[in-house]
Design a protein around this motif. Structure first.
Motif, mmCIF file in Angstrom:
data_model
loop_
_atom_site.group_PDB
_atom_site.id
_atom_site.type_symbol
_atom_site.label_atom_id
_atom_site.label_comp_id
_atom_site.label_asym_id
_atom_site.label_seq_id
_atom_site.Cartn_x
_atom_site.Cartn_y
_atom_site.Cartn_z
ATOM 1 N N SER A 100 0.845 -1.194 0.000
ATOM 2 C CA SER A 100 0.000 0.000 0.000
ATOM 3 C C SER A 100 0.882 1.246 0.000
ATOM 4 N N ALA A 101 2.151 1.073 -0.403
ATOM 5 C CA ALA A 101 3.112 2.166 -0.343
ATOM 6 C C ALA A 101 2.952 3.159 -1.485
ATOM 7 N N GLY A 102 2.323 2.739 -2.566
ATOM 8 C CA GLY A 102 2.138 3.644 -3.692
ATOM 9 C C GLY A 102 1.201 4.788 -3.339
ATOM 10 N N LEU A 103 1.465 5.956 -3.901
ATOM 11 C CA LEU A 103 0.575 7.091 -3.682
ATOM 12 C C LEU A 103 -0.790 6.811 -4.291
ATOM 13 N N PRO A 104 -1.852 7.416 -3.772
ATOM 14 C CA PRO A 104 -3.181 7.208 -4.358
ATOM 15 C C PRO A 104 -3.214 7.638 -5.828
ATOM 16 N N LEU A 105 -4.017 6.951 -6.596
ATOM 17 C CA LEU A 105 -4.208 7.278 -8.005
ATOM 18 C C LEU A 105 -5.057 8.548 -8.104
ATOM 19 N N ARG A 106 -4.452 9.625 -8.599
ATOM 20 C CA ARG A 106 -5.183 10.887 -8.730
ATOM 21 C C ARG A 106 -6.227 10.735 -9.839
ATOM 22 N N THR A 107 -7.490 10.856 -9.469
ATOM 23 C CA THR A 107 -8.571 10.500 -10.376
ATOM 24 C C THR A 107 -9.547 11.655 -10.550
ATOM 25 N N LEU A 108 -9.834 11.982 -11.799
ATOM 26 C CA LEU A 108 -10.900 12.921 -12.135
ATOM 27 C C LEU A 108 -12.117 12.098 -12.525
ATOM 28 N N LEU A 109 -13.223 12.305 -11.823
ATOM 29 C CA LEU A 109 -14.465 11.589 -12.115
ATOM 30 C C LEU A 109 -15.408 12.482 -12.897
ATOM 31 N N ALA A 110 -15.987 11.928 -13.944
ATOM 32 C CA ALA A 110 -16.969 12.669 -14.730
ATOM 33 C C ALA A 110 -18.169 11.775 -14.999
ATOM 34 N N GLY A 111 -19.349 12.287 -14.729
ATOM 35 C CA GLY A 111 -20.576 11.538 -14.964
ATOM 36 C C GLY A 111 -21.760 12.476 -14.944
ATOM 37 N N LEU A 112 -22.910 11.959 -15.287
ATOM 38 C CA LEU A 112 -24.080 12.827 -15.387
ATOM 39 C C LEU A 112 -24.687 13.115 -14.018
ATOM 40 N N TYR A 113 -24.912 12.080 -13.219
ATOM 41 C CA TYR A 113 -25.639 12.271 -11.959
ATOM 42 C C TYR A 113 -24.846 11.702 -10.787
ATOM 43 N N GLU A 114 -24.803 12.469 -9.717
ATOM 44 C CA GLU A 114 -24.037 12.085 -8.534
ATOM 45 C C GLU A 114 -24.539 10.779 -7.944
ATOM 46 N N ASP A 115 -25.846 10.605 -7.872
ATOM 47 C CA ASP A 115 -26.394 9.436 -7.184
ATOM 48 C C ASP A 115 -26.649 8.256 -8.117
ATOM 49 N N VAL A 116 -26.159 8.337 -9.347
ATOM 50 C CA VAL A 116 -26.326 7.220 -10.278
ATOM 51 C C VAL A 116 -24.951 6.789 -10.807
ATOM 52 N N SER A 117 -24.491 7.419 -11.875
ATOM 53 C CA SER A 117 -23.262 6.963 -12.517
ATOM 54 C C SER A 117 -22.023 7.209 -11.667
ATOM 55 N N LEU A 118 -21.958 8.350 -10.969
ATOM 56 C CA LEU A 118 -20.769 8.635 -10.175
ATOM 57 C C LEU A 118 -20.648 7.694 -8.980
ATOM 58 N N ILE A 119 -21.767 7.338 -8.378
ATOM 59 C CA ILE A 119 -21.737 6.360 -7.292
ATOM 60 C C ILE A 119 -21.186 5.032 -7.793
ATOM 61 N N SER A 120 -21.616 4.598 -8.967
ATOM 62 C CA SER A 120 -21.129 3.335 -9.529
ATOM 63 C C SER A 120 -19.644 3.422 -9.854
ATOM 64 N N ALA A 121 -19.208 4.565 -10.368
ATOM 65 C CA ALA A 121 -17.782 4.736 -10.667
ATOM 66 C C ALA A 121 -16.943 4.613 -9.400
ATOM 67 N N ARG A 122 -17.410 5.205 -8.303
ATOM 68 C CA ARG A 122 -16.652 5.114 -7.039
ATOM 69 C C ARG A 122 -16.596 3.681 -6.538
ATOM 70 N N LYS A 123 -17.643 2.914 -6.751
ATOM 71 C CA LYS A 123 -17.602 1.504 -6.369
ATOM 72 C C LYS A 123 -16.548 0.756 -7.172
ATOM 73 N N ALA A 124 -16.450 1.043 -8.470
ATOM 74 C CA ALA A 124 -15.449 0.391 -9.306
ATOM 75 C C ALA A 124 -14.034 0.762 -8.871
ATOM 76 N N LEU A 125 -13.872 1.965 -8.349
ATOM 77 C CA LEU A 125 -12.566 2.425 -7.867
ATOM 78 C C LEU A 125 -12.256 1.944 -6.459
ATOM 79 N N GLY A 126 -13.247 1.342 -5.808
ATOM 80 C CA GLY A 126 -13.141 1.052 -4.389
ATOM 81 C C GLY A 126 -12.028 0.112 -4.001
#
Length: 582
Positions: A100-126
């Protein structure tokens, strides 16, 4: 109980390193008698940063400690690992690496709706360590020029684009991609940008054409093909591969460790998730895993069919602890301290801990402050996880799903002066309900065993059976409303003849010697629920004692309600600590 595994034939030995942001842990596993055992464990400071800038140095320091402890020669005079094991007992057969020594992956998230596509994207990044450096969505009120500037200033390692159901509207998502493309075109980064597209299937080819001149484009299945369905595995696979390529493979000095390795390197969170799911399959129950690390906090919800992983890289007990002051006030932290302490002193402690993350508490007050901070770090990380996973909330507190085992790790929990303190931190922060057992990764071996379970499951099971976990015992925590001072739970331990009642608002321990199997009958009053339905008890439930000293009945209610009067609150904290043997 773990299933019995046949005695290994021609057993191999294993040396596995867990390279964290602050500490490197190395474990040696080999056969003793007829089964695998943890032979030795050693730690050393991680050496990823100057003046060393070589993670191999910290690993070799830990390996030499194991040699001094066991007398087993693991490295030759040139500093190379001896592989395979020799007839004279020197060396090992297999080396493995989690990190876990690597720095976090700096990620820009883009999606249409916070409670739909962006929530799913965060799960994939989890499943990886990532930092969300910028977010673009339809809720963004900035004009196009401001959004382009935000993309430029974010300097993301990865741009993750999602949005739109398959076959749905395209125009708004295309507008977002145009903005991102403008920002990437004028950005100046050392590495070629990486773009993941996991949105409306109809825009796959337009996305590839738009970004291909400036970035490496990775196309995944739409993470939200319909409003009520998700498909995360394809995007998660791509994200994991990019994290490995950009953050793990580029760790200074890691190539020598990779050359030693018999297995592909794994992120620590992924390895912990694997062993949690392995536990769930072996025991046929749901497991909640909690990793309170120095540079991140991870939650695992595992069942026999699979697991969910959530990594919060902006919180931890090391350098990221300073971010806690952006989320809660110093007074919120100090409310868990059983003695008087000012908000200024609390904030100073947090900032000093961030600057000097490897320091340990030197006074009782510092210990109370560190454990208080741990409660809020866990609570904040759990809240974010609950939002991403769509859990219900009980007031401000996430309502955890039912589980049978709480599996916890992290040096603050493993190294608590008394086990009751570690358990109280977990109960206060997570506020779980139901009936469950609790175990702590005392030696920091679970990620190593998670890596091993994929390649030598018999070895992983046998090491676990040998008792590498610290068994804290069993907890019964009723949910529902009760009246202070009135009986909440009636308990009868038939094996010992002990009987008693616990009032609502209290936490008590019914003594059971560690390891002793007993039959317990538990009956909640009214509509309180201990996991079997409102008012439903359980007859002759078989449980065993743990090192906390017995069966813990946590009848304090959910969510916990603390007195507003400061002296009353401090007195209550002292009572809870006393009741838990802390």
């Amino acid at each position: 109980m773990m299933p019995k595994i046949p005695e290994p034939e021609n057993p191999d030995s294993y040396l596995i390193a867990d390279v964290g942001r602050m500490t490197t842990t190395v474990v040696l596993l080999d056969v003793v008698g007829a089964s695998y055992r943890l032979i030795a464990r050693a730690t050393a400071p991680t050496t990823a940063v100057p003046p060393w800038s070589d993670v191999t140095i910290g690993v070799t320091q830990a390996i030499r400690q194991i040699t001094r402890t066991t007398g087993r020669q693991l490295m030759n005079e040139r500093g190379y690992l001896i592989q395979p094991a020799q007839q004279n007992g020197a060396g090992i057969d297999h080396f493995g690496l989690v990190t876990s020594a690597g720095l976090p992956l700096r990620t820009l998230l883009a999606g249409l709706y916070e409670d739909v596509s962006l929530i799913s994207a965060r799960k994939a990044l989890g499943a990886i360590y990532y930092e969300e450096v910028e977010t673009l969505s339809l809720a963004d009120t900035r004009d196009e020029a401001e959004q382009v500037t935000a993309v430029i200033e974010a300097k993301p390692d990865v741009t993750f684009i999602t949005g739109g159901t398959d076959g749905g509207a395209e125009a708004r998502l295309m507008q977002l991609m145009d903005v991102i493309n403008l920002g990437l075109q004028v950005s100046h980064t050392a590495q070629r940008p990486q773009v993941i597209y996991a949105g409306n299937i109809n825009l796959r080819e337009p996305a590839r054409q738009l970004f291909s001149n400036k970035a490496n484009v990775h196309v995944a299945n739409n993470v939200r093909p319909t409003l009520d369905s998700e498909q995360l595995n394809d995007a998660a696979r791509i994200v994991t591969g990019l994290y490995d390529e950009l953050k793990i493979q580029t760790l200074p000095g890691i190539q020598e460790l990779l050359d030693w390795s018999s297995f592909p390197v794994q992120a620590t969170a992924r390895a912990f998730a694997h062993i949690s799911q392995y536990f769930a399959a072996l025991q046929n129950q749901r497991i909640l895993g909690v990793d309170l690390g120095g540079s991140s906090v991870s939650f695992i919800l595992a069942n026999p069919a699979g697991e969910q992983v959530s990594v919060q890289s902006d919180l931890g007990m090391g350098q990221p602890i300073q971010n806690l002051l952006d989320k809660v006030t110093p007074e919120t932290i100090s409310q868990w301290v059983p003695v008087e302490v000012s908000a200024t002193d609390t904030a100073d402690f947090i900032l000093n801990k961030s600057i000097h993350p490897q320091t340990i508490p030197m006074t009782e007050l510092e210990l109370h402050l560190e454990q208080a901070a741990a409660r809020e770090v866990l609570r904040c990380a759990l809240t974010k996880t609950a939002e991403n996973w769509g859990w219900d909330f009980n007031g401000p507190q996430p309502a955890l799903p039912a589980f049978g085992l709480l599996l916890a790790r992290g040096s603050l929990l493993a190294d608590s002066p008394r086990p009751g303190q570690a358990l109280l931190v977990l109960l206060d922060a997570l506020q779980p309900t139901g009936t469950f057992s609790v175990a702590v990764d005392q030696y920091g071996v679970l990620p190593a065993l998670g890596l091993l379970a994929s390649h030598a499951p018999e070895a992983a099971v046998q090491v676990l059976e040998a008792g590498v976990l610290s068994d804290l015992g069993w907890v019964i925590a009723p949910s529902g409303k009760g009246q202070l001072g009135k009986t909440a739970v009636k308990v009868s331990i038939e094996t010992t003849g002990m009987e008693g009642e616990v009032e609502f608002g209290k936490i008590e321990i019914f003594p059971i010697p560690p390891g002793q199997l007993v039959e317990v009958t538990v009956q909640p009053t009214g509509k309180l629920d201990i996991g079997f339905g409102p008012g439903q008890g359980r007859q002759k439930m078989k449980i065993h004692g743990g090192i906390v000293g017995g069966l813990v009945i946590d009848a304090r209610g959910r969510p916990l309600t603390l007195p507003s009067d400061e002296e009353e609150r401090r007195a209550l904290m002292r009572k809870w600590l006393w009741d838990m043997g802390g």
